[in-house]
Design a protein around this motif. Structure first.
Motif, mmCIF file in Angstrom:
data_model
loop_
_atom_site.group_PDB
_atom_site.id
_atom_site.type_symbol
_atom_site.label_atom_id
_atom_site.label_comp_id
_atom_site.label_asym_id
_atom_site.label_seq_id
_atom_site.Cartn_x
_atom_site.Cartn_y
_atom_site.Cartn_z
ATOM 1 N N LYS A 137 48.007 0.989 -8.492
ATOM 2 C CA LYS A 137 46.386 0.362 -9.191
ATOM 3 C C LYS A 137 45.656 -0.189 -9.049
ATOM 4 N N ILE B 220 53.411 10.394 -3.022
ATOM 5 C CA ILE B 220 52.827 10.911 -4.305
ATOM 6 C C ILE B 220 52.560 9.342 -5.571
ATOM 7 N N GLN B 221 53.197 8.582 -4.754
ATOM 8 C CA GLN B 221 53.322 7.250 -5.746
ATOM 9 C C GLN B 221 51.872 6.259 -4.708
ATOM 10 N N LYS C 43 50.200 7.448 -2.848
ATOM 11 C CA LYS C 43 48.918 8.553 -3.536
ATOM 12 C C LYS C 43 48.212 7.639 -4.440
ATOM 13 N N ASN C 44 49.471 7.616 -5.752
ATOM 14 C CA ASN C 44 48.240 7.761 -6.800
ATOM 15 C C ASN C 44 48.034 5.948 -7.102
ATOM 16 N N SER C 45 48.362 5.356 -6.258
ATOM 17 C CA SER C 45 48.061 3.482 -5.932
ATOM 18 C C SER C 45 46.931 3.708 -5.490
ATOM 19 N N GLY D 221 44.508 5.636 -5.494
ATOM 20 C CA GLY D 221 43.536 6.402 -6.045
ATOM 21 C C GLY D 221 42.980 7.556 -5.157
ATOM 22 N N ASP E 15 43.086 14.363 -3.925
ATOM 23 C CA ASP E 15 44.169 15.764 -3.350
ATOM 24 C C ASP E 15 42.869 15.624 -1.981
#
Length: 1011
Positions: free
Chosen positions: A160, A211-212, A214-216, A218, A221
């Motif tokens: 991220k 999920i990883q 998507k979080n990377s 940023g 949702d």
């Protein structure tokens, strides 16, 4: 959208149904240009990843995001400038343009207005340049982000901080349309690459990877959810465009996987971020089906890593995976049990293959190894189910069961029995059964689902063989023979083998029987054989009763054959050779006398029964008696000799024949003496002349006492008795019959028949008595046809009594029975017709006639009623309460209270009727009859006392009745009661008593009432 979108159906009809797509709604965040671009890339990418591996970590290809984006012109300048330099340059350009325009205006026009106009014109141009420079910054940032992801190789390694660095470098916000569109495009490509094609299953790491990533990136949702919905639209459109049924199934499964992964990615927020029901018209149940099916597939994939050496950490991981996959506890428990069952079934299959192969030597060891793996695995699961932290373990931990599996069928149960028997055999391979092996056998029985009786039967069969082997070794080595306590030695052997001592005793008995059969193979038991059998009996601790039973069974069969052969020879064939054979069999087989007699009794009674069957099947009494006579001869000539041969005795001299071997009690002897007058019974007693003719009596030890009922024995005896009485009837031509009389020897045979049938003296006497009474009764009924006894008839009856030999007491009972029956019929008829009075009943009672048995209760009650009615109509006016209420009911033996009720009812009805009758007779001028009726009224009044005068509509007639009664000169008490009953006052009564001539007054009354 129809329900089949989420259901993995394989039925062909599901593909033939019409499909009406709903109107799709487009998400807001991304622009049309970027969305179209992304859609194209998604379609191309899914074709690229087809055929990837279905197991292990999800493979991600480097080209899923396409090639690097090139920048040119101003974008290169912007890319080379830091954001601060870009901002300063923009300011400098605008300021320089303003200054240049202002100076140029002053120089050209020389006025302030021209300077300002020049500044404005050049400032606008400078601002446009600055705007153009800053407007391409988001595209440059997006291009650099894209190129960074492409160059990263594995998108899952993206951090991220790297994405934030690009946004900060160019001063771009994540909410910028161009930058956000690139984020959504990258996320869409990654999600599409992670999800396997429709025909493949999920690998388990898709949710974590998405999920990883998507979080990377940023990405928010809502934007990510829009991407998932857009992928769903893409799959939905592909399904509409697909004409192939298999491809349609793949697209449906792909949509199910998308729904499941999306639900896990967004968690609880998926209920409002992912509007599956609104967009695709599906139900909650369909969503649950998609989640359940994919969760089962993922959990099954996770279970594949669980082997027979499962530990607590693996079970905890399984539990965490189950919760992560959102799989219900019930389904997870069933899946774990199924997985454990399959592991066991693998061992069973291997063991069966080895067991059924030809290499049995090494194969049995392999079979036992596989079964021990099953038992160890089961013990491990049981121990884990009792672990303190079992709540953290996967669901379904417990003992293994084959229910519902490949071996849960009747066809496979035989294979399981083979394995169980093989394990039992191996457990006894050391010659003993260890406690651990016994516990393993019990667990294996439960795992295989064998019944208790089946398992015990197989265990008993193998244990019996091992016990026989150990016993044979102990006997051959002499260990058992030298043992101090043979019972203790055998008990220890049973304990080592965990063998039931009762079953061991049965084996001992079987061994003894085998030895005995070998010894009597030649039909004789020698002294050596007896000694050897005795030694074997002592060593095996066989009870004497068991030995006797074995001899009775084995030797008894041989002896029974000899007896059957002997009696089958018949009366003529039972000669000296046959007798020697019987003696040899009885003595050589070492049978006790009681045992030999019991065996012979069985065979002889069977022959007796055959004679009796033929007798019953005979067409007439003569033929039936002949068969019984043959049985008597068979008993005398064959059975009697047979009994003597068995006992080893010579034939005894003839003794007086007795029907019973033991004397009867004294009361029976007295009764027998009492009936000695019976002619037929006297003839059965032997005398010297008959004894000489018969030569010898028949035996009475073997009888049919317990084989026939008392009724059957009496019928057979009566049949032969009638034959003895009537003689043999011969039919000659033209229908004539000739009766051949028999002498007293036939009665002696009758006596022997009673012994063969096992009848006691009392029973025999009873048959003779009944027959004599029957004969006497038949002739007495003819003589006493009218029930009257005269002197001549008594002489006839005495003559008949002497002929049949019936005692006087019995004859008198028969005569009394006949006369009583005749008398009862006559009395019954007389009572019914009203010809019997109470006085006659009393006379009959004085003559000891049982009135209660002759006259029924109903007739006795009618007789009482009739007697009381006559008393109320006698005209005397008398009523004797003691006579009516006590004596008459006692004589008639009826209930006194019931009799009182009858008297009360009769008196009550008769009281008013007597007044009516008296008035009627008065009107007829019948003074005597009127007075009688008034007396009857007084008698009724005595039975039921009237509380008030009787009513009558004509008082003058009541006065006339009183006057008439007064003229009859009654007692004062009756006249006073009559005055009260008629309701006559004292004055009227006085006046009536002073009246004149009765006839004149009566005539006047007649004229007055017009009679």
């Amino acid at each position: 959208m129809d329900l089949s979108l989420l259901l993995p159906k394989s039925s062909p009809t599901s593909f033939l149904c019409p499909f009406n797509p709903p109107k799709l709604q487009r998400p807001k965040p991304v622009s049309l240009r970027v969305t179209r671009k992304r859609r194209l890339k998604i379609a191309v990418f899914r074709n690229d990843v087809e055929g990837s591996e279905s197991m292990g970590k999800t493979p991600i290809k480097a080209d899923i995001f396409g090639g690097e984006k090139e920048i040119s012109g101003v974008q290169k300048l912007v890319d080379s400038m830091p954001s601060s330099v870009r901002y300063v340059s923009s300011v400098v350009i605008v300021a320089g343009a303003l200054a240049s325009g202002y100076g140029l205006g002053m120089k050209v026009k020389g006025t302030r207005a021209a300077a300002i106009g020049g500044a404005v014109a050049l400032g606008a141009a400078g601002g446009a340049v600055a705007y153009a420079l800053n407007s391409c910054v988001p595209d440059v940032a997006a291009a650099n982000l894209h190129n960074m992801v492409v160059r990263s190789g594995d998108p899952r390694s993206l951090e991220k901080e790297a994405v934030d660095e690009i946004a900060n470098r160019y001063g771009v916000s994540r909410q910028n349309e161009a930058f956000n569109a690139e984020l959504c495009d990258l996320y869409s490509r990654f999600v599409s690459s992670v999800l396997p094609p429709g025909g493949e299953n999920l690998r388990g790491d898709e949710v974590d990877s998405i999920i990883q990533f998507k979080n990377s990136l940023g990405i928010e949702d809502p934007d990510a959810a829009s991407v998932h919905m857009e992928i769903g639209r893409h799959i939905f459109r592909q399904r509409l465009e697909t004409g192939d049924r298999d491809a349609d199934i793949e697209q449906r499964r792909a949509f199910q996987k998308l729904v499941y992964v999306s639900t896990l990615v967004f968690g609880e927020a998926s209920t409002f971020l992912l509007p599956w029901k609104r967009v695709f018209k599906i139900t909650d149940a369909q969503v649950e089906v998609a989640i359940r099916d994919n969760a089962q597939r993922l959990y099954a994939l996770k279970l594949n890593s669980v082997g027979r050496d499962v530990d607590a950490m693996q079970l905890i991981d399984l539990r965490e995976a189950q919760l992560q996959y959102r799989l219900s506890d019930e389904v997870a428990a069933d899946m774990f049990r199924e997985h454990a069952r399959k592991l066991v079934e693998e061992n069973i299959t291997i063991a069966l293959d080895v067991l059924k192969s030809r290499s049995r030597t090494k194969g049995l060891t392999k079979v036992v190894e596989e079964l021990e793996k099953i038992i160890a695995f089961n013990k491990l699961l049981v121990s884990l189910s009792n672990h303190p932290e079992v709540a953290r373990f996967a669901q379904g931990i417990g003992p293994v069961s084959l229910l519902g599996g490949e071996y849960d069928s009747d066809r496979k149960i035989d294979d399981l029995k083979l394995l169980y028997r093989a394990f039992v055999t191996e457990s006894y391979s050391s010659g003993r059964m260890e406690d651990k092996k016994l516990e393993d056998l019990n667990q294996l029985k439960i795992i295989f689902g064998l019944g208790k009786r089946e398992a015990e039967t197989m265990l008993l069969e193998v244990a019996s063989k091992v016990y026989r082997k150990r016993l044979a070794q102990a006997v051959s080595s002499g260990d058992l023979d030298i043992a101090t306590s043979k019972a203790a030695y055998l008990q220890n052997l049973c304990e080592e083998l965990h063998f039931d001592p009762q079953k061991a005793s049965e084996i001992h008995e079987d061994i003894y029987k085998q030895k005995l059969q070998q010894a009597v193979a030649d039909g004789d038991l020698s002294d050596d054989d007896v000694a050897s059998l005795l030694r074997l009996r002592v060593m095996l601790c066989i009870p004497q009763q068991t030995v006797d039973a074995a001899h009775a069974d084995i030797c008894g069969r041989l002896f029974e054959k000899a007896v059957r052969d002997a009696i089958a020879a018949g009366v003529e064939g039972y000669d000296a050779d046959v007798r020697r054979t019987v003696r040899k069999a009885s003595q050589g087989l070492r049978l006790t006398t009681d045992t030999a007699m019991a065996i012979a009794s069985k065979a002889v009674r069977a022959m007796f029964t055959n004679y009796i069957k033929r007798s019953r099947a005979a067409g007439n009494r003569t033929e039936a008696a002949k068969e019984l006579k043959k049985m008597i001869a068979f008993n005398t000539l064959v059975v009697t000799q047979l009994v003597s041969d068995i006992k080893g005795e010579s034939p005894a001299p003839p003794d007086p024949v007795k029907t019973e071997p033991e004397p009867e009690p004294k009361p029976i002897e007295d009764e027998e003496d009492e009936w000695e007058s019976l002619q037929t019974l006297r003839k059965t007693r032997p005398n010297k002349e008959v004894e000489e003719k018969l030569a010898k009596p028949g035996q009475t030890e073997i009888t049919l006492k317990d084989d026939l009922s008392d009724r059957d024995k009496e019928d057979l005896y009566r049949t032969y008795l009638l034959y003895c009485i009537s003689g043999e009837v011969t039919v000659i031509p033209f229908g004539a019959r000739i009766t051949t009389k028999k002498d007293n020897s036939e009665y002696q045979l009758l006596n022997q028949l009673g012994g063969i049938l096992g009848m006691t003296s009392k029973e025999i006497v009873e048959v003779h008595r009944n027959l004599a009474e029957q004969a006497f009764k038949q002739q007495a009924q003819v003589i006493l046809a009218d029930g009257q006894i005269t002197k001549a008839r008594l002489e006839q009856l005495n003559e008949v009594q002497k002929q049949v030999g019936l005692p006087s007491e019995s004859a008198q009972k028969v005569i009394k029975s006949i006369t009583t029956t005749k008398m009862a019929a006559a009395i019954e008829s007389a009572v019914s017709q009203g010809r019997i009075t109470i006085q006659q009943v009393r006379e009959l009672r004085e003559a000891n006639v049982e009135i209660d048995n002759i006259i029924s209760e109903g007739l006795r009650e009618n007789l009482f009623k009739k007697t009381v009615d006559e008393m109320f109509s006698s005209g005397t006016g008398e009523f004797d309460e003691e006579e009516v209420y006590t004596k008459i009911p006692s004589d008639l033996n009826i209930d006194k209270d019931k009799a009182k009720g009858v008297v009360f009812d009769l008196a009550k009805n008769r009281l008013s009727n007597s007044l009516v009758q008296a008035v009627s007779l008065l009107r007829q001028r019948n003074r005597t009859g009127a007075v009688s009726s008034l007396n009857d009224m007084l008698a009724c009044d005595k039975a039921v006392s009237a509380e008030q005068p009787l009513s009558w509509p004509v008082p003058e007639e009541l006065a006339d009745l009183y006057f008439v009664y007064f003229k009859s000169d009654p007692p004062h008490e009756k006249l006073s009661r009559m005055q009260f009953l008629l309701g006559i006052s004292d004055s009227t009564a006085s006046a009536l008593r002073e009246r004149g001539d009765y006839d004149d007054d009566l005539g006047n009354e007649v004229d007055e009432f017009n009679f």
